[in-house]
Structure formats: structure tokens, C-alpha cells
Design a protein around this motif. Structure first.
Motif, PDB file in Angstrom:
ATOM      1  N   SER A   1       0.730  -1.165  -0.024  1.00 51.95           N
ATOM      2  CA  SER A   1       0.217  -0.053  -0.041  1.00 51.95           C
ATOM      3  C   SER A   1       0.745   1.249   0.144  1.00 51.95           C
ATOM      4  O   SER A   1       2.041   1.171   0.906  1.00 51.95           O
ATOM      5  N   HIS A   2       0.488   2.118  -0.832  1.00 48.26           N
ATOM      6  CA  HIS A   2       1.261   3.416  -0.768  1.00 48.26           C
ATOM      7  C   HIS A   2       0.598   4.508  -0.680  1.00 48.26           C
ATOM      8  O   HIS A   2      -0.595   4.761  -0.738  1.00 48.26           O
TER       9      HIS A   2
ATOM     10  N   ASP B   1       0.416   8.775  -0.964  1.00 48.96           N
ATOM     11  CA  ASP B   1       0.887  10.261  -1.642  1.00 48.96           C
ATOM     12  C   ASP B   1       0.521  11.489  -1.034  1.00 48.96           C
ATOM     13  O   ASP B   1      -0.810  11.446  -0.533  1.00 48.96           O
TER      14      ASP B   1
ATOM     15  N   ARG C   1      -3.016  10.719   0.579  1.00 43.41           N
ATOM     16  CA  ARG C   1      -4.117   9.604  -0.083  1.00 43.41           C
ATOM     17  C   ARG C   1      -3.409   8.180  -0.136  1.00 43.41           C
ATOM     18  O   ARG C   1      -2.199   8.018  -0.615  1.00 43.41           O
ATOM     19  N   ILE C   2      -4.069   7.112   0.630  1.00 38.24           N
ATOM     20  CA  ILE C   2      -3.670   5.760   0.335  1.00 38.24           C
ATOM     21  C   ILE C   2      -4.402   5.116  -0.644  1.00 38.24           C
ATOM     22  O   ILE C   2      -5.634   4.806  -0.684  1.00 38.24           O
ATOM     23  N   HIS C   3      -3.508   4.263  -1.257  1.00 30.98           N
ATOM     24  CA  HIS C   3      -4.036   3.408  -2.434  1.00 30.98           C
ATOM     25  C   HIS C   3      -3.386   1.773  -1.946  1.00 30.98           C
ATOM     26  O   HIS C   3      -2.296   1.773  -1.646  1.00 30.98           O
ATOM     27  N   GLY C   4      -4.127   0.877  -1.911  1.00 34.16           N
ATOM     28  CA  GLY C   4      -3.688  -0.266  -1.649  1.00 34.16           C
ATOM     29  C   GLY C   4      -4.824  -1.482  -0.992  1.00 34.16           C
ATOM     30  O   GLY C   4      -5.901  -1.053  -1.210  1.00 34.16           O
ATOM     31  N   HIS C   5      -4.370  -1.979  -0.005  1.00 34.08           N
ATOM     32  CA  HIS C   5      -5.295  -3.128   0.746  1.00 34.08           C
ATOM     33  C   HIS C   5      -4.584  -3.549   1.920  1.00 34.08           C
ATOM     34  O   HIS C   5      -3.565  -3.167   2.113  1.00 34.08           O
TER      35      HIS C   5
ATOM     36  N   GLU D   1      -9.956  -2.555   0.777  1.00 31.98           N
ATOM     37  CA  GLU D   1      -9.033  -1.902  -0.551  1.00 31.98           C
ATOM     38  C   GLU D   1      -9.074  -0.274  -0.016  1.00 31.98           C
ATOM     39  O   GLU D   1     -10.355   0.149   0.296  1.00 31.98           O
ATOM     40  N   PHE D   2      -8.013   0.346  -0.364  1.00 31.34           N
ATOM     41  CA  PHE D   2      -8.152   1.483  -0.203  1.00 31.34           C
ATOM     42  C   PHE D   2      -8.090   2.498  -1.421  1.00 31.34           C
ATOM     43  O   PHE D   2      -7.166   2.075  -2.325  1.00 31.34           O
ATOM     44  N   ASP D   3      -8.949   3.278  -1.736  1.00 31.66           N
ATOM     45  CA  ASP D   3      -9.128   3.791  -3.077  1.00 31.66           C
ATOM     46  C   ASP D   3      -8.500   5.399  -2.987  1.00 31.66           C
ATOM     47  O   ASP D   3      -9.563   6.104  -3.115  1.00 31.66           O
ATOM     48  N   GLY D   4      -7.459   5.708  -2.623  1.00 30.70           N
ATOM     49  CA  GLY D   4      -7.232   7.059  -2.282  1.00 30.70           C
ATOM     50  C   GLY D   4      -7.879   7.718  -1.188  1.00 30.70           C
ATOM     51  O   GLY D   4      -8.401   8.553  -0.946  1.00 30.70           O
TER      52      GLY D   4
END
Ligand SMILES: Cc1cc2nc3c(=O)[nH]c(=O)nc-3n(C[C@H](O)[C@H](O)[C@H](O)COP(=O)(O)OP(=O)(O)OC[C@H]3O[C@@H](n4cnc5c(N)ncnc54)[C@H](O)[C@@H]3O)c2cc1C
Length: 551
Positions: free
Chosen positions: A199-200, A202, A210-214, A273-276
């Protein structure tokens, strides 16, 4: 009374109604010893509340009716909601109002952690799923307190977490009476080695991220926020990720599935899941593991306390049954072989109780430096050994009830299913033992503190003296560093040494000496089932009478 209404002979009376605190001599002694005597009345009240038939019924209902994920509403809009049975919120309400997630932080001082540990220990005997969010919230406080100035609304988050109330409404923190905090570290490709997190995060440009990932395991997704790890440019970083945004909309966290678990069924554990998703950095970017470690150390403490409590819960049911059930013309508790099994279980519980409560005192704020150093090595060791013993104790206690122990009419099957999880999460067995080795190698003050603690009991029992001497020689700076394959043995030896030292100093001699003879004497115990290796010289009757308590 008609014949049909006559109580059937040789069935024990209801277990419910016996005050869980007042009937537990080992716990009461530990509370007094670890500076928590001021909480006696509160604990007695809590022990009565938990023991009510209604509380057991809530625990049963919350586990028979596990949470249900509702991803969408009837119009097809995502809602990512989890529906809990009302029993869940009733239990959460009882524990939160009692302060199980916050009391020692809201009113710190000598014995505050031990008092709360006793509260948690008692709760563990009745229901365990609810303890997951209570633990995570409790454990988040040192991290939130340390970093609250970095966080928008940091003071408000802390204030909500420190409120002894339960408010499950999905609202922004500003509109809540109280808040719960969870923890998200484990991903599909790695849980123990969180450095593998994908997960990353930005920068969002306004100080937020903002996090994207799981996350592959994300327990209690209904919490008001989770502390999560994600990769930033500077490396793995800790973030506070709220469930609801300040404008009242949901954060971009999708709940994909709830795990279908062996135990811990009242509690929801989600795949997400993280979608931003919007999040705020906690601690310095790149220092995520160091930041969240303080939380992890406190969750590990709770694993040790909770497993000790589960063991006590199972033992108390077994003692109750054996005290009322006759087989072959005698009460089970008077059959010599059953007495031996019960005494052995009681010794395990005495040791676990003493160890968990001693460890809790080391977390008191402000703890002295020696206690902090002791906690560094004792926490993983106690977590390892106490959690490893709990499934074995739950199983043996179940067997004391015969066929009825295998039936869902008592909490014993539930305790048995629950017991392994404390060993698996928050550092699985091997990982936690390797952490013991890390503490030994990198923090010599931890070994010094361990030696000082064991020295307090020196001369009290020859088996303990020998055990401590061998252990400290193996850990000394002059000895070769222990190899990884030795880590389990070393963790066990540390845990049993600390438990024994506490018992030798403070428990009745018939308990302390029997614990040392059965757990520390060379080759006394390897591989034996409970009741299979107790020396005939121990006073099993006295050990069992103490564990059974009055009535
Ligand atoms: C009911 C439940 C709820 C959970 N809730 C959460 C949650 O809310 N948040 C969260 O972040 N996680 C949660 N977890 C995840 C849990 O913390 C992880 O499953 C655990 O840390 C192990 O990670 P893993 O499953 O990836 O196993 P792995 O890391 O793949 O480990 C597998 C096995 O290998 C062993 N092992 C690993 N490294 C070594 C080594 N170097 N040497 C020897 N043996 C090793 C481990 O001890 C383990 O036995 C939950 C788990 C469960 C079961």
C-alpha cells in the motif's frame, strides 16, 4: 413439584452468578501485590456484572449471530457497512463504560495498568471478540498522545478515545461521544514482515495523504479510525485513517469480505481496499514501524492477559463441574486422578495470572526505567508462553466436563476455538520468540532487569534458583548469542522463570513449590499432558481448593 420438574440428579447447578473476581484468589492476590488494591470494589462489581446470566447470554448471542457485511444498499450504492447483533453493542457498552479501553490512560498512577489488566482478564472469561477493538483502542493511546500535535484534531481524537462510553454511530469524530481505533498492517503478501507492505501513500497537497492499496486483515472495520502502515517516498509510514471524513461522507475504504474465522466470531475482520483513502501521517515519514511499535507492545500485553483470563475461565468451569458431578460413587474433584489434572491446570493458571499481572505493572506510567527494560523482554516472552498454553488448558478443561464440555451449552467450545488467535496475531509464535532474542541481543538493560527481577526471589526455591542461573548464564554478555532455533526454548524459560519468581515471592508455598517442581525442575514435564507428571509430594487438594474459591 411434578416428577418432570424435579431437578435431575447429578447435574451441576448453574455456573453463572458466581462473582468472577471474588472467587479468584490468585487474581485478588495479584491485584493487591501489583499496587491495584484501590480498584478492589470496582473489580468486584465488574466480576458480578460479567457473571450475570444475562451477560453470558449476550456473549452467546453475539457469537451465534456474527456480524454481516453489507457492501451496497438497495439502490446499488456502496455503503460498506457491517451489521452487528445488538448483543455486540451491549457487551461493548458494558466494557467501554467500565473503561476497559482507556482507564489507565485517563487516570494514570501506580496500579492503574494492573487494575485495568484485571478488568480485561475477567472479561476474557466471558467474551473475547469484543476485546479486539477494546485492545486496539487502548493500545493506540500512547501513539496518539505522543503525536497528537502532528494530527489535525489530534486533541479531539485523544479525548474521544479516553471517554468511557460506547458510541457506534458512523459519524465524523467531531460528532462522536467516544471513538474506537483499529490497526491495519497485514497485507496479502506479508503480515509478519510488514516491510513488504505494498500500500502506498501520496501527499494530498494540504498536509494530508491519500492511500491506495489493501489490507488482508483489518479487524473491527467499524472503528472510527485505524492506524495503518503504507509506503511513502521516505519509506514505511504510520497513518491515522478515519472511517468518516469531516464532511460526514465515508472515507474511500472498501470492505470486500469478512473473514469466516475459527473463533472470534462476534468480531468482524475484514479484507479492505483503499482507493485514495484520506489519512494523516503519525510520526515521521519513513518511521512507521518504530511509531506503531508502541501500539504493538500494548496489544501484546493484552494477548498475555487475555490468554491468562481465558485459561482461568476454562478452569473455573471445570472446577465447578467437578465439584458437583459424581462418577463411580465419588465427586469428580475427589477422584485422585481428576484432582491431579485440576491441580496441574490450576498451577498453569496461577503462573499465567502472576506473570500477566506482574507484566501489566511494568506498563504503569510513569514506569521506572528498570520496569520498562523488563517489559521489553518480558512482553514477547509472556505473550508467547501464555498464548501457547491457552489452547491446551481450554481443551483439558473441556474434557473435565465430559461430553457436555464439547457441546455449545457452555462457553468451553467457544473458548477452545478462541484460544489460538492470541498466539497467531500480534506476532505469531516464531516471530515473537525472535523478538525475545532481539531484545536480549540489542538491549542488555533488558537482561539486567530480568536478572534483577529474578534475584528478588533468590533463595526461595532451589529449582527456581537453578533455572534462573542457567537462563542468565545463557543470556550473559560473555555467552555466544542464542541461535534462532533456540528462541522458543529461551522465551519459554524466561516466561516460566518470571512466573515462578512472582509466585515464590508472593503465593502460598504449596502453589509456588509445586509450580517450580513441575515446570522448572529438569526433565520434569516434557511432553506430559496435564495431570501426567505432577510429583506425589505436591498438595493437590490445597491447590485446587484455592483455585475453586469459596462456595
Ligand atoms: C482473526 C484475525 C484478526 C486479525 N486482525 C488483524 C488486524 O486487525 N490488523 C492486522 O494488521 N492484522 C491482523 N491479523 C493478521 C495477523 O496479525 C497476521 O496474520 C500475523 O501477523 C501473521 O502474518 P501472516 O498471516 O502474513 O503470516 P506470515 O507472516 O506469512 O507467517 C507465517 C508463519 O511463519 C512464521 N514466521 C514468519 N517469519 C519467520 C521467521 N523469520 N522464522 C521463523 N518463522 C517465521 C510466523 O510465526 C507464522 O507462524 C489478524 C489475524 C487474525 C487471524
Amino acid at each position: 413439584m411434578t416428577r418432570m420438574e424435579t431437578p435431575f440428579p447429578n447435574q451441576p447447578p448453574p455456573y453463572e452468578g458466581r462473582n468472577l473476581y471474588l472467587t479468584d484468589a490468585a487474581l485478588r492476590d495479584a491485584v493487591a501485590r501489583e499496587d491495584a488494591g484501590h480498584a478492589e470494589a470496582t473489580l468486584a462489581q465488574w466480576g458480578a456484572t460479567l457473571a450475570r446470566p444475562e451477560t453470558y447470554a449476550l456473549a452467546d448471542a453475539a457469537n451465534r449471530n456474527p456480524p454481516v457485511l453489507r457492501t451496497h444498499d438497495r439502490r446499488g450504492e456502496r455503503i460498506d457497512a457491517v451489521d452487528f447483533h445488538p448483543a455486540w453493542d451491549a457487551l461493548m457498552g458494558l466494557a467501554a463504560v467500565a473503561g476497559e479501553h482507556c482507564a489507565p490512560w485517563a487516570a494514570p498512577g501506580p496500579g492503574a495498568q494492573a487494575a485495568r489488566a484485571a478488568m480485561y482478564f475477567l472479561h476474557a472469561q466471558v467474551e473475547n471478540g469484543t476485546q479486539c477493538p477494546l485492545t486496539m483502542t487502548y493500545a493506540s493511546v500512547p501513539v496518539l498522545a505522543r503525536h497528537r500535535a502532528d494530527l489535525p484534531d489530534g486533541d479531539r481524537w485523544l479525548q474521544r478515545v479516553l471517554t468511557a462510553d460506547h458510541d457506534p454511530r458512523p459519524l465524523p469524530v467531531s460528532d462522536k461521544r467516544a471513538a474506537l481505533i483499529g490497526m491495519g498492517m497485514t497485507e496479502r503478501q506479508g503480515g509478519s514482515d510488514v516491510r513488504a507492505n505494498l500500500s502506498h501513500a501520496d501527499p494530498a497537497g494540504d498536509g494530508a495523504w491519500r492511500i491506495h492499496g489493501h489490507k488482508w486483515f483489518f479487524s473491527a472495520p467499524q472503528c472510527d479510525a485505524h492506524l495503518v502502515l503504507a509506503q511513502a517516498d521516505a519509506g514505511l509510514t504510520c497513518f491515522l485513517l478515519p472511517r468518516m471524513l469531516p464532511d460526514g461522507t465515508r472515507n474511500a475504504v472498501r470492505l470486500n469480505r469478512l473473514k469466516d474465522k475459527l473463533g472470534n466470531r462476534s468480531n468482524a475482520s475484514a479484507e479492505v481496499e483503499f482507493d485514495g483513502a484520506l489519512a494523516y501521517a503519525v510520526g515521521a515519514p519513513g518511521r512507521g514501524i518504530a511509531t506503531i511499535l508502541e501500539m504493538v507492545q500494548h496489544t501484546r500485553l493484552d494477548c498475555a492477559i487475555g490468554s491468562a483470563g481465558m485459561m482461568r475461565g476454562a478452569l473455573a468451569w471445570a472446577l465447578h463441574h467437578a465439584s458437583h458431578r459424581v462418577a463411580f460413587g465419588r465427586l469428580l474433584i475427589e477422584q485422585p486422578l481428576m484432582l491431579s489434572v485440576l491441580a496441574d491446570l490450576a498451577l498453569e493458571v496461577e503462573g499465567a495470572t502472576a506473570l500477566a499481572m506482574r507484566l501489566a505493572r511494568a506498563f504503569d506510567a510513569p514506569a521506572d526505567a528498570a520496569d520498562r527494560a523488563l517489559a521489553r523482554v518480558a512482553t514477547p516472552a509472556a505473550k508467547y508462553w501464555t498464548c501457547k498454553r491457552a489452547p491446551a488448558v481450554a481443551f483439558e478443561a473441556m474434557e473435565v466436563l465430559g461430553g457436555g464440555g464439547y457441546v455449545e451449552d457452555t462457553p468451553l467450545p467457544r473458548l477452545y476455538r478462541e484460544a489460538p488467535v492470541n498466539s497467531i496475531w500480534e506476532g505469531s509464535g516464531n516471530v515473537i520468540c525472535l523478538d525475545v532474542l532481539r531484545a536480549v541481543e540489542r538491549e542488555p538493560v533488558a537482561v539486567d532487569a530480568l536478572a534483577a527481577e529474578l534475584a528478588l526471589a533468590r533463595g526461595g526455591n532451589a529449582d527456581l534458583d537453578r533455572h534462573a542461573q542457567t537462563l542468565l548464564a545463557a543470556l550473559s554478555r560473555d555467552a555466544p548469542a542464542p541461535a534462532p532455533h533456540e528462541a522458543r526454548r529461551i522465551a519459554q524459560v524466561i516466561a516460566t522463570a518470571l512466573a515462578a519468581a512472582t509466585l515464590v515471592r508472593a503465593a502460598p508455598a504449596f502453589v509456588a513449590d509445586a509450580y517450580c517442581a513441575s515446570r522448572l525442575a529438569p526433565a520434569s514435564y516434557a511432553g506430559a499432558a496435564f495431570g501426567g507428571a505432577l510429583a506425589s509430594t505436591i498438595d493437590a487438594r490445597a491447590i485446587v481448593a484455592r483455585a475453586r474459591g469459596p462456595g
